[in-house]
Design a protein around this motif. Structure first.
Motif, PDB file in Angstrom:
ATOM      1  N   ARG A  81       0.825  -1.215   0.000  1.00  0.00           N
ATOM      2  CA  ARG A  81       0.000   0.000   0.000  1.00  0.00           C
ATOM      3  C   ARG A  81       0.857   1.261   0.000  1.00  0.00           C
ATOM      4  O   ARG A  81       0.530   2.251  -0.658  1.00  0.00           O
ATOM      5  CB  ARG A  81      -0.934  -0.016   1.207  1.00  0.00           C
ATOM      6  N   VAL A  82       1.974   1.211   0.710  1.00  0.00           N
ATOM      7  CA  VAL A  82       2.875   2.356   0.706  1.00  0.00           C
ATOM      8  C   VAL A  82       3.504   2.531  -0.669  1.00  0.00           C
ATOM      9  O   VAL A  82       3.564   3.636  -1.218  1.00  0.00           O
ATOM     10  CB  VAL A  82       3.958   2.198   1.793  1.00  0.00           C
ATOM     11  N   LEU A  83       3.969   1.392  -1.259  1.00  0.00           N
ATOM     12  CA  LEU A  83       4.556   1.466  -2.597  1.00  0.00           C
ATOM     13  C   LEU A  83       3.541   1.966  -3.614  1.00  0.00           C
ATOM     14  O   LEU A  83       3.883   2.666  -4.565  1.00  0.00           O
ATOM     15  CB  LEU A  83       5.090   0.097  -3.007  1.00  0.00           C
ATOM     16  N   GLY A  84       2.261   1.584  -3.419  1.00  0.00           N
ATOM     17  CA  GLY A  84       1.218   1.997  -4.346  1.00  0.00           C
ATOM     18  C   GLY A  84       0.974   3.493  -4.351  1.00  0.00           C
ATOM     19  O   GLY A  84       0.376   4.031  -5.282  1.00  0.00           O
ATOM     20  N   ARG A  85       1.432   4.197  -3.332  1.00  0.00           N
ATOM     21  CA  ARG A  85       1.280   5.642  -3.255  1.00  0.00           C
ATOM     22  C   ARG A  85       2.538   6.393  -3.702  1.00  0.00           C
ATOM     23  O   ARG A  85       2.615   7.602  -3.605  1.00  0.00           O
ATOM     24  CB  ARG A  85       0.902   6.041  -1.828  1.00  0.00           C
ATOM     25  N   ASP A  86       3.498   5.640  -4.174  1.00  0.00           N
ATOM     26  CA  ASP A  86       4.733   6.254  -4.646  1.00  0.00           C
ATOM     27  C   ASP A  86       4.472   6.958  -5.972  1.00  0.00           C
ATOM     28  O   ASP A  86       3.985   6.362  -6.919  1.00  0.00           O
ATOM     29  CB  ASP A  86       5.795   5.165  -4.819  1.00  0.00           C
ATOM     30  N   ARG A  87       4.794   8.227  -6.039  1.00  0.00           N
ATOM     31  CA  ARG A  87       4.529   8.997  -7.257  1.00  0.00           C
ATOM     32  C   ARG A  87       5.818   9.367  -8.003  1.00  0.00           C
ATOM     33  O   ARG A  87       5.792  10.127  -8.960  1.00  0.00           O
ATOM     34  CB  ARG A  87       3.758  10.285  -6.897  1.00  0.00           C
ATOM     35  N   GLU A  88       6.947   8.874  -7.540  1.00  0.00           N
ATOM     36  CA  GLU A  88       8.210   9.255  -8.149  1.00  0.00           C
ATOM     37  C   GLU A  88       8.559   8.339  -9.320  1.00  0.00           C
ATOM     38  O   GLU A  88       8.408   7.125  -9.245  1.00  0.00           O
ATOM     39  CB  GLU A  88       9.339   9.188  -7.115  1.00  0.00           C
ATOM     40  N   LEU A  89       9.012   8.944 -10.410  1.00  0.00           N
ATOM     41  CA  LEU A  89       9.461   8.170 -11.564  1.00  0.00           C
ATOM     42  C   LEU A  89      10.941   7.845 -11.425  1.00  0.00           C
ATOM     43  O   LEU A  89      11.754   8.059 -12.336  1.00  0.00           O
ATOM     44  CB  LEU A  89       9.181   8.947 -12.851  1.00  0.00           C
ATOM     45  N   THR A  90      11.296   7.342 -10.258  1.00  0.00           N
ATOM     46  CA  THR A  90      12.663   6.924  -9.978  1.00  0.00           C
ATOM     47  C   THR A  90      12.615   5.639  -9.162  1.00  0.00           C
ATOM     48  O   THR A  90      11.583   5.275  -8.606  1.00  0.00           O
ATOM     49  CB  THR A  90      13.432   7.993  -9.173  1.00  0.00           C
ATOM     50  N   GLY A  91      13.756   4.964  -9.095  1.00  0.00           N
ATOM     51  CA  GLY A  91      13.853   3.789  -8.246  1.00  0.00           C
ATOM     52  C   GLY A  91      13.826   2.490  -9.032  1.00  0.00           C
ATOM     53  O   GLY A  91      13.743   2.480 -10.265  1.00  0.00           O
ATOM     54  N   PRO A  92      13.893   1.369  -8.318  1.00  0.00           N
ATOM     55  CA  PRO A  92      13.946   0.057  -8.980  1.00  0.00           C
ATOM     56  C   PRO A  92      12.568  -0.439  -9.396  1.00  0.00           C
ATOM     57  O   PRO A  92      11.551  -0.107  -8.787  1.00  0.00           O
ATOM     58  CB  PRO A  92      14.528  -0.842  -7.881  1.00  0.00           C
ATOM     59  N   LEU A  93      12.551  -1.237 -10.443  1.00  0.00           N
ATOM     60  CA  LEU A  93      11.329  -1.887 -10.916  1.00  0.00           C
ATOM     61  C   LEU A  93      11.705  -3.282 -11.376  1.00  0.00           C
ATOM     62  O   LEU A  93      12.518  -3.431 -12.290  1.00  0.00           O
ATOM     63  CB  LEU A  93      10.703  -1.104 -12.078  1.00  0.00           C
ATOM     64  N   LEU A 106      10.726  -8.442 -25.755  1.00  0.00           N
ATOM     65  CA  LEU A 106      10.841  -7.310 -24.845  1.00  0.00           C
ATOM     66  C   LEU A 106      11.945  -6.297 -25.154  1.00  0.00           C
ATOM     67  O   LEU A 106      11.771  -5.102 -24.874  1.00  0.00           O
ATOM     68  CB  LEU A 106      11.015  -7.841 -23.410  1.00  0.00           C
ATOM     69  N   PRO A 107      13.120  -6.686 -25.701  1.00  0.00           N
ATOM     70  CA  PRO A 107      14.255  -5.747 -25.767  1.00  0.00           C
ATOM     71  C   PRO A 107      13.973  -4.379 -26.387  1.00  0.00           C
ATOM     72  O   PRO A 107      14.329  -3.358 -25.780  1.00  0.00           O
ATOM     73  CB  PRO A 107      15.304  -6.535 -26.552  1.00  0.00           C
ATOM     74  N   PRO A 108      13.362  -4.266 -27.587  1.00  0.00           N
ATOM     75  CA  PRO A 108      13.171  -2.912 -28.149  1.00  0.00           C
ATOM     76  C   PRO A 108      12.306  -2.026 -27.259  1.00  0.00           C
ATOM     77  O   PRO A 108      12.629  -0.855 -27.034  1.00  0.00           O
ATOM     78  CB  PRO A 108      12.505  -3.189 -29.503  1.00  0.00           C
ATOM     79  N   ALA A 109      11.212  -2.582 -26.742  1.00  0.00           N
ATOM     80  CA  ALA A 109      10.322  -1.798 -25.886  1.00  0.00           C
ATOM     81  C   ALA A 109      11.005  -1.431 -24.572  1.00  0.00           C
ATOM     82  O   ALA A 109      10.841  -0.320 -24.063  1.00  0.00           O
ATOM     83  CB  ALA A 109       9.038  -2.580 -25.612  1.00  0.00           C
ATOM     84  N   LEU A 110      11.775  -2.361 -24.031  1.00  0.00           N
ATOM     85  CA  LEU A 110      12.472  -2.101 -22.769  1.00  0.00           C
ATOM     86  C   LEU A 110      13.551  -1.040 -22.952  1.00  0.00           C
ATOM     87  O   LEU A 110      13.728  -0.161 -22.097  1.00  0.00           O
ATOM     88  CB  LEU A 110      13.085  -3.404 -22.244  1.00  0.00           C
ATOM     89  N   ALA A 111      14.270  -1.096 -24.049  1.00  0.00           N
ATOM     90  CA  ALA A 111      15.303  -0.090 -24.317  1.00  0.00           C
ATOM     91  C   ALA A 111      14.690   1.296 -24.477  1.00  0.00           C
ATOM     92  O   ALA A 111      15.229   2.292 -23.964  1.00  0.00           O
ATOM     93  CB  ALA A 111      16.094  -0.474 -25.576  1.00  0.00           C
ATOM     94  N   ALA A 112      13.556   1.375 -25.173  1.00  0.00           N
ATOM     95  CA  ALA A 112      12.882   2.664 -25.348  1.00  0.00           C
ATOM     96  C   ALA A 112      12.407   3.220 -24.005  1.00  0.00           C
ATOM     97  O   ALA A 112      12.506   4.417 -23.739  1.00  0.00           O
ATOM     98  CB  ALA A 112      11.715   2.509 -26.313  1.00  0.00           C
ATOM     99  N   PHE A 113      11.916   2.340 -23.157  1.00  0.00           N
ATOM    100  CA  PHE A 113      11.467   2.769 -21.829  1.00  0.00           C
ATOM    101  C   PHE A 113      12.646   3.275 -21.003  1.00  0.00           C
ATOM    102  O   PHE A 113      12.547   4.298 -20.317  1.00  0.00           O
ATOM    103  CB  PHE A 113      10.787   1.597 -21.105  1.00  0.00           C
ATOM    104  N   ALA A 114      13.759   2.551 -21.055  1.00  0.00           N
ATOM    105  CA  ALA A 114      14.938   2.949 -20.285  1.00  0.00           C
ATOM    106  C   ALA A 114      15.443   4.323 -20.718  1.00  0.00           C
ATOM    107  O   ALA A 114      15.902   5.116 -19.887  1.00  0.00           O
ATOM    108  CB  ALA A 114      16.041   1.901 -20.442  1.00  0.00           C
ATOM    109  N   ARG A 115      15.362   4.626 -21.994  1.00  0.00           N
ATOM    110  CA  ARG A 115      15.790   5.943 -22.471  1.00  0.00           C
ATOM    111  C   ARG A 115      14.797   7.034 -22.056  1.00  0.00           C
ATOM    112  O   ARG A 115      15.197   8.158 -21.744  1.00  0.00           O
ATOM    113  CB  ARG A 115      15.935   5.913 -23.993  1.00  0.00           C
ATOM    114  N   ALA A 116      13.512   6.680 -22.054  1.00  0.00           N
ATOM    115  CA  ALA A 116      12.486   7.670 -21.711  1.00  0.00           C
ATOM    116  C   ALA A 116      12.435   7.954 -20.212  1.00  0.00           C
ATOM    117  O   ALA A 116      12.064   9.057 -19.800  1.00  0.00           O
ATOM    118  CB  ALA A 116      11.119   7.192 -22.205  1.00  0.00           C
ATOM    119  N   TYR A 117      12.796   6.961 -19.378  1.00  0.00           N
ATOM    120  CA  TYR A 117      12.720   7.107 -17.925  1.00  0.00           C
ATOM    121  C   TYR A 117      14.065   6.712 -17.312  1.00  0.00           C
ATOM    122  O   TYR A 117      14.202   5.655 -16.698  1.00  0.00           O
ATOM    123  CB  TYR A 117      11.602   6.226 -17.362  1.00  0.00           C
ATOM    124  N   PRO A 118      15.070   7.560 -17.456  1.00  0.00           N
ATOM    125  CA  PRO A 118      16.416   7.195 -16.989  1.00  0.00           C
ATOM    126  C   PRO A 118      16.521   7.044 -15.476  1.00  0.00           C
ATOM    127  O   PRO A 118      17.480   6.453 -14.988  1.00  0.00           O
ATOM    128  CB  PRO A 118      17.282   8.364 -17.489  1.00  0.00           C
TER     129      PRO A 118
END
Length: 306
Positions: A81-93, A106-118
Motif C-alpha cells: 500500500r505504501v509502494l502503491g502511493r509512490d509517485r516518483e518516476l525513480t527507483g527500482p522496478l 521485450l528488448p526494443p520496448a524495454l530499451a525505449a522505456f529505459a531511455r524515456a525514464y532514466p
C-alpha cells in the motif's frame, strides 16, 4: 516478543528444518537454532518436535505459525500500500517474464522505456511460471519484505484473478524445419502428415505446466521424437542442426531466417500475452509508466506479427 524471532520460527515451519530455514534467511543454522530456543524460552512452550532432523510443529507451534503468517501477510500489505502511493518516476522496478519473451519480444520496448525514464532501474528476472505478486519470495536472503516482482509479463491463457493488468495481444506457433535440409519438409504440410512422417524436437516428457507441454504430450505421443529439450530457445538451437522439426512461436521467425515454416498456425497453441501487477501497486508511478509505455509498444508489435 521480538517479531524477528517469529520470522525464524516461520522459516522453520516453511522449510521443515533448521538447515532449510538458514538457507532461506541467509544465516547460519546456529543462529536459527538460537533464535528458536529464545522464542520457546520466552513463550514457555516447545514449538516443534524434532524427529530425524525434521521439525514438526506442536499444537502450540501451529498456533504461533498461524499468527506469524498473518503478521507477515500484514507486513506485506503495508508495504504494497505504501509502494502503491509512490509517485516518483525513480527507483527500482522488477519485471518477471519467460526467457523467450526477454530475448525475442521485450528488448526494443524495454530499451525505449529505459531511455524515456532514466531514473527507473528495471531488473528483468527470468521465470517461466506466473508468480503471485502479493506474496514474498520464500528464499530471499536480502530482505524479509522483498517483492518477488512488480510487473509480470506472461504468455498464458490463465492468470490469477486477483492480479490486474491488460492483455496485449496473441502469440501463435507453427512447426519449423532447417531451411534446405534434404530429409525434412520445406513447404507447408498438413499437421497430421508432419506428426506421422517427420522426426521431431519436443519438450521434456514430464513437463505439463504450459499449453505447449500438454499439446506435445497428446499430439506427439505416437510421433518420432529424436530430441527433447526444456525451452523454446533450445528447440531453435536443435532445429538449426537439421535433426528434426519443432514448434516455435512465430515471433521468433525474424531472429531465425535459417528456419522455414512447414505448418500453418496451430490454433491450440495460440495464447495471449498479459502484463500484470498487484492491485496495490498499480498506482505506483514507475509501475504505471512501465505498463503504459512498454505495454503499448508490445501490443503494437504483436498486432504487426503473423
Amino acid at each position: 516478543m521480538d517479531w524477528s524471532d517469529l520470522r525464524y520460527a516461520l522459516a522453520i515451519g516453511r522449510g521443515g528444518s533448521v538447515a532449510a530455514a538458514a538457507r532461506q534467511l541467509g544465516v547460519n543454522a546456529t543462529t536459527v537454532q538460537r533464535r528458536l530456543d529464545a522464542l520457546e524460552s520466552r513463550l514457555g512452550a516447545r514449538l516443534f518436535d524434532r524427529t530425524r532432523g525434521a521439525y514438526q510443529p506442536t499444537d502450540a507451534g501451529a498456533v504461533v505459525l498461524d499468527q506469524a503468517q498473518r503478521m507477515a501477510d500484514q507486513a506485506d500489505e503495508i508495504e504494497r500500500r505504501v509502494l502503491g502511493r509512490d509517485r516518483e518516476l525513480t527507483g527500482p522496478l522488477r519485471v518477471t517474464t519467460a526467457f523467450v519473451v526477454m530475448e525475442h519480444l521485450l528488448p526494443p520496448a524495454l530499451a525505449a522505456f529505459a531511455r524515456a525514464y532514466p531514473g527507473i532501474e528495471v531488473e528483468v528476472v527470468e521465470n517461466a511460471f506466473l508468480v503471485d505478486l502479493s506474496r514474498r519470495s520464500a528464499d530471499t536472503a536480502q530482505s524479509w519484505a522483498g517483492l518477488e516482482a512488480d510487473v509480470a509479463l506472461r504468455l498464458s491463457a490463465n492468470v490469477a484473478e486477483h492480479l490486474v493488468g491488460r492483455q496485449l495481444g496473441m502469440t501463435h506457433c507453427r512447426a519449423y524445419a532447417l531451411r534446405g535440409a534434404p530429409d525434412l519438409p520445406q513447404t507447408l504440410q498438413p499437421l497430421p502428415v508432419l506428426l506421422r512422417d517427420a522426426p521431431w524436437v519436443a519438450f521434456e516428457r514430464d513437463a505439463t505446466s504450459r499449453v505447449y507441454d500438454r499439446w506435445m504430450r497428446t499430439q506427439l505421443a505416437q510421433a518420432h521424437v529424436r530430441v527433447r529439450v526444456d525451452i523454446f530457445n533450445a528447440v531453435a538451437a536443435m532445429l538449426r542442426t537439421g535433426v528434426g522439426i519443432g514448434v516455435l512461436p512465430t515471433f521468433m521467425e525474424t531472429r531465425h531466417p535459417e528456419l522455414v515454416a512447414v505448418s500453418e498456425v496451430i490454433p491450440e497453441l495460440s495464447v495471449p500475452v498479459w502484463m500484470l501487477t498487484h492491485p496495490d501497486l498499480r498506482g505506483t508511478a514507475r509501475v504505471r509508466a512501465f505498463m503504459q509505455h512498454v505495454g503499448d509498444a508490445l501490443a503494437e508489435r504483436l498486432r504487426s506479427m503473423p
